[in-house]
Design an enzyme around this catalytic site. Sequence first.
Site, mmCIF file in Angstrom:
data_model
loop_
_atom_site.group_PDB
_atom_site.id
_atom_site.type_symbol
_atom_site.label_atom_id
_atom_site.label_comp_id
_atom_site.label_asym_id
_atom_site.label_seq_id
_atom_site.Cartn_x
_atom_site.Cartn_y
_atom_site.Cartn_z
ATOM 1 N N HIS A 1 7.527 -3.298 9.924
ATOM 2 C CA HIS A 1 6.932 -3.768 8.674
ATOM 3 C C HIS A 1 6.458 -2.575 7.865
ATOM 4 O O HIS A 1 6.241 -1.476 8.387
ATOM 5 C CB HIS A 1 5.762 -4.725 8.933
ATOM 6 C CG HIS A 1 4.495 -4.049 9.369
ATOM 7 N ND1 HIS A 1 3.510 -3.662 8.501
ATOM 8 C CD2 HIS A 1 4.070 -3.673 10.608
ATOM 9 C CE1 HIS A 1 2.519 -3.091 9.177
ATOM 10 N NE2 HIS A 1 2.830 -3.085 10.464
ATOM 11 N N CYS A 2 6.320 -2.788 6.547
ATOM 12 C CA CYS A 2 5.712 -1.777 5.690
ATOM 13 C C CYS A 2 4.436 -2.381 5.117
ATOM 14 O O CYS A 2 3.820 -3.236 5.762
ATOM 15 C CB CYS A 2 6.679 -1.336 4.591
ATOM 16 S SG CYS A 2 7.189 -2.675 3.512
ATOM 17 N N ALA A 3 4.041 -2.011 3.915
ATOM 18 C CA ALA A 3 2.769 -2.491 3.383
ATOM 19 C C ALA A 3 2.808 -3.946 2.956
ATOM 20 O O ALA A 3 1.769 -4.608 2.895
ATOM 21 C CB ALA A 3 2.356 -1.636 2.191
#
EC number: 2.7.1.211
Length: 658
Positions: free
Chosen positions: A26-28
């Site tokens: 995942h990222c932000a």
Amino acid sequence: MGKYHDDAEKLLTYVGGKENIAAVTHCATRMRFVLNDQSKADEKAIDDIASVKGMFTNAGQFQVIIGNDVSSFYNDFTAVSGIEGVSKEQSKSIAKNNQNLVQRAIGTLAEIFTPLLPAIIVGGLMLGLRNFLEGVPLGFLGDQTITQASTFWNGVNGFLWLPCEAIFHFLPVGITWSITRKMGTTQILGIVLGITLVSPQLLNAYSVSSTSAADILQNYTWDFGFFTIEKIGYQAQVIPAMLAGFLLVYLERFFRKWIPEAVSMIFVPLFSLLPTILAAHMVLGPIGWQIGSGISWVVNAGLTSPLNWLFGFIFGGLYAPLVITGLHHTTLAIDSQLVADFGSTNLWPMIMLSNIAQGTAVFAIWFLHRGNKKEEQVSVPATISAYMGVTEPAMFGINLKYVYPFVAAMIGSAFGGMLITATNTRALGIGVGGLPGFLSFKIENYPMVFLSMALTIVITFVFTLILRKVKFLNKLEPDLALVDAGNVSETATTEATVATPSAVSATEETLYAPADGQVIAITEVSDPVFSQKMMGDGFAVQPTDGTVYAPVAGTISSIFETKHAIGILTPGGAEVLVHMGLDTVELKGAPFEITVAEGDTVTPDTKIAVMNLDAVTAAGKQTDILTVFTNAEKVNQLSLAKTGTVQAKDQIGSATLN
């Protein structure tokens, strides 16, 4: 049981189960999946999950937008699925398995040319201005050109050639640098290699055809006794620079692997650079020149043949689907080669018209759905950006969503492309797409350019209205298909009337600049998740100072583990994400210092973080600071009263909340 346990279970099921997941990270804002079989993902069911705000596929990754609470969702997902996450870079590496050889090649080509686009576009604009200054006799000046009549403008015209020459004649330097940058090798060696292809001591590529073989042998040859090498430059040549750049990369990788680290700084550059320069001038350059010239000749022959109208119709209609696949990046190299060989290009004009068609289709959707305030937050800026040459927000935010406007834009672009190609209306170079594109043409071509634009706009708009009534092209408006625009307007008016009471009780949040720098609209951010407002509306600051302040008053609701993003809850109930840099999640917090804690009350005078701009830039990331209202349903309208240069804590706009 976690907050998102149920939604995580649903997502696991709808992506095809644990056995269909090759990797997840995942990222932000997004869950990033690499799926073994993407056809097993039930996108409609995923879109119905309460926590999901959208999805898209990019570079072999199936990305599901969750929002600023994605880290909590990710933890619940790993608990439910029993799958351990991987790093973002590992995910990208695995994702390449979902791409075939052609997709990988196109992706590489895109990553090489994308960093060069700002220079190429502004260079096209300056060439267009120079063409007007020195090539257009004006009656009120006694049929003189501006440069003939004015010493000042003659000086301006001469000065503008300096950046134009640097951009286009020295294009090989940019290409070889970009290749080393993309492939992760020594960038200064790429720059040096590029300079050796365009050095002033070489015979300029534009002068080769007018220089005799005897003159080349006498004045432009390195004589090694038992063999000679011609001193030929490769100004504006694309293929020779690409071949040389990739050879340099692979030689450096090879020698770095085998040469001891103690002496690698000396011998790796030496053994990589010199053989590449030699090969570039003996083998790769001449071969690349012939390949590039051959490609441009074939394309130019097709575009100037008696059947050029058919070529223009097909290419004009199919360019937009090429953008979806990424194949459109190949046209940059062809356009550049056409300009180098023929002094103009008739490929780029069709791209310009395709941009205009996409913008017109979104404008038609705005017309049909006028009164839909939420959609206007996407459609209005998408129309403007497409008319200015950036079509991704229009295509992915509106046209592909409804399908029929995308098809209408293809039809309008096809007819426009047919007209501008059949009349052999050529551009002097690659410029800004969309409506300002006329600046890249000779003044005598303006009437046909404007006529082609008008034809594209009219046909696209009309076909958007017509195709709306075709049921198989209109899956999102089954109740509206086969109705006329008058009924739509009545519906929109009703919706607006119903919405009025909530507007009366609306609250307003004041927006402040979180840092010194340049304020830009969120649609100008290079990350499509933000620019297409998939996360919500907002704005961005391109900072000149790394001190970050709260853009709104409220309470700190979350701080990401990787320190690159902070959540703020305002008194009016808006959820605001402050996102520092693009794709900075993989920096694991190194360039960031957080100066607040969860639960703290903040005002625009509160320093919430410090971002090391140099460290972010050195990591190859952009430093944009984004302010995004992630609960879009809460935001009725967001407006910026101030753009351009600002100081931290300046009041720059407001957001009206439901």
